[in-house]
Design an enzyme around this catalytic site. Structure first.
Site, short mmCIF file in Angstrom:
data_model
loop_
_atom_site.label_atom_id
_atom_site.label_comp_id
_atom_site.label_asym_id
_atom_site.label_seq_id
_atom_site.Cartn_x
_atom_site.Cartn_y
_atom_site.Cartn_z
N CYS A 195 -66.69 -14.05 6.71
CA CYS A 195 -65.96 -13.40 7.80
C CYS A 195 -66.87 -12.64 8.76
O CYS A 195 -66.64 -12.61 9.97
CB CYS A 195 -64.87 -12.49 7.26
SG CYS A 195 -65.44 -11.23 6.10
N ASP A 241 -59.05 -11.75 14.18
CA ASP A 241 -59.24 -11.79 12.73
C ASP A 241 -59.81 -13.14 12.31
O ASP A 241 -59.19 -14.17 12.55
CB ASP A 241 -57.88 -11.55 12.06
CG ASP A 241 -58.01 -11.29 10.57
OD1 ASP A 241 -59.11 -11.51 10.01
OD2 ASP A 241 -57.02 -10.87 9.95
N HIS A 276 -60.12 -14.07 9.23
CA HIS A 276 -59.62 -14.39 7.89
C HIS A 276 -58.43 -15.34 7.95
O HIS A 276 -57.32 -15.03 7.50
CB HIS A 276 -59.22 -13.11 7.16
CG HIS A 276 -60.32 -12.13 7.02
ND1 HIS A 276 -60.59 -11.16 7.98
CD2 HIS A 276 -61.25 -11.97 6.06
CE1 HIS A 276 -61.63 -10.44 7.60
NE2 HIS A 276 -62.05 -10.91 6.44
#
Length: 462
Positions: free
Chosen positions: A128, A347, A349
């Site tokens: 990430c 994000d 993720h």
């Protein structure tokens, strides 16, 4: 783009659909549901259900919620990378939607060619911070290569006629015939979209992509990192610098500077940016490279120091700021703006299937996100890297002035970082890969660098 003035081709009337204000089940299914590698003999319906199940499982596992909502106030201004938007105004709201959808969204991927030295074909669960670093670099590259105010046409659904009006105004009054105007606009649109697609391809999950995961992992080996390890925001900054240096053939006239000991040394930046004139050229001074400046910092101990919040807001208001990356293991985010006491972010993720960037006209939709999300400042991890971009020497001088002003407005006695005349004590490119930045207590306030056998990403508040 100036959000205070109407965006060409956008109606100030009407509210956006509800699914724009939050992450919907439909948007999740659309952006990641085509990912698993099904048996070619498998029935189409079964393959579709399997793909949706894998997508749902990966997204539940890696932080995305089907019911997560990000509500935005229509009365408070929203700031994103140097621009301010009032969402109660239809035109400004549409400008924000376009600008946000234009940002490159780089997430976990699965099914890419095996990473060297490992059996991994996915970065889900460990990559990430590298993805956040990719997004930070991508924003700098978009500013470097595309016209100011450019937005992704296919994301914002601007009509061709509206684009003609916008482009013809920039071309001048001499372009009056409709046919000629269409031809010129089509050419400009095609040229910018080719550049946009080329930038996206540079971040593809393929060994040939200069800023793809394969190259970034390889650049991290000199710091003792390997695929599957946790990469912190400081080491990612150095990896990005090395990757840009190695990709000079693809990305010309650009360099990356990583600050030392929370200090940007002006002479060091000038030395990096000044380059000899090409053979046969004449001029009073060397040509100037554009520069991305990355500043690894620590904004407190275990949690963000509240006194630094105002400073972070001030930096995100600057047009030269290209974002902030940071986060604990498995919780890295790319911060691009704020509204009130909440940060706006992209994000990484979210596990998506790999896109083959070697194919002509590969799909671009999974590289853009249309669902803004927010997080409280109190949940921001204090370990981060802040990015800036200056296209010219004049812009760098302005950057030094505006950033220094933004830093000095904090009530904290010692700023997040400083911009100083002179040179660092060591060449940035020779910085030891294993080092720690120690931030001393105020009564002994000074910055120093020491060697340590651990990662350079560890920041210790003594």
């Amino acid at each position: 783009m100036n959000p205070s003035s109407p965006c060409e081709g956008q109606s100030p009337e009407g509210d956006p659909p509800d699914d724009w204000f939050h992450l919907s089940t439909m948007s999740l299914g659309t952006q990641g549901s085509d990912g698993s590698r099904d048996d070619p003999e498998e029935p189409e319906e079964r393959g579709r259900l399997k793909s949706k199940f894998v997508s749902a499982w990966n997204n539940v596992k890696y932080g995305w919620s089907f019911k997560s909502k990000a509500h935005f106030s229509k009365t408070s201004p929203l700031t994103m990378l140097g621009q301010s938007y009032l969402l109660s105004h239809g035109v400004e709201r549409e400008c924000f939607r376009q600008a946000f959808a234009t940002l490159l969204w780089l997430t976990y991927r699965r099914g890419f060619p095996q990473l060297d030295g490992s059996s991994l074909t996915t970065d889900s669960g460990w990559g990430c911070m590298l993805r956040s670093g990719q997004m930070l670099l991508a924003q700098g590259l978009l500013l470097h290569l595309l016209p100011p105010g450019w937005t992704w046409l296919y994301a914002n659904h601007v009509s061709k006629d509206d684009m003609e009006v916008q482009e013809s105004r920039s071309l001048g009054p001499e372009v009056t015939k409709k046919g000629r105007r269409k031809s010129i606009v089509s050419f400009l649109e095609s040229r910018t979209e080719v550049t946009h697609r080329r930038v996206v391809s540079w971040f593809g999950d393929h060994p040939i992509a200069p800023f793809g995961l394969h190259q970034l992992v390889e650049q991290g080996t000199s710091a003792g990192k390997k695929a599957g390890d946790w990469y912190g925001p400081s080491i990612v900054a150095h990896i990005l610098r090395k990757a840009v240096d190695a990709a000079s053939a693809e990305v010309s006239n650009l360099t990356v500077y990583v600050a030392q000991d929370c200090t940007v040394y002006i002479d060091d930046v000038v030395r990096l940016c000044e380059r000899p004139l090409s053979e046969g050229s004449t001029g009073p001074s060397p040509a100037w490279k554009s520069v991305i400046i990355l500043v690894p910092v620590r904004l407190g101990g275990e949690v963000l120091n509240p006194t630094y919040i105002k400073c972070v807001k001030n930096l995100l208001r600057l047009e030269c700021c290209i974002g902030i990356i940071g986060g604990k293991p498995k919780h890295s985010l790319f911060f691009v703006g704020y509204q009130d006491e909440q940060l706006l972010y992209l994000d990484p993720h979210y596990s998506q299937s790999t896109v083959d960037i070697t194919q002509d006209n590969f799909p671009l939709e999974s590289f853009h996100c249309k669902c803004p999300r927010k997080i409280s400042f109190s949940r921001m991890d204090p370990s981060c890297t802040i990015g800036f971009y200056a296209k010219s020497q004049k812009e760098f001088e302005l950057l030094c002035s505006t950033v220094s002003t933004a830093l000095s407005s904090s009530t904290e006695k010692y700023p997040i970082f400083t911009i100083a005349e002179g040179q660092g004590q060591e060449d940035e490119s020779d910085a030891p890969p294993n080092s720690i930045t120690h931030i001393l207590t105020k009564d002994k306030a000074r910055l120093r660098r020491t060697n340590n056998s651990n990662s350079m990403d560890e920041f210790v508040l003594l």
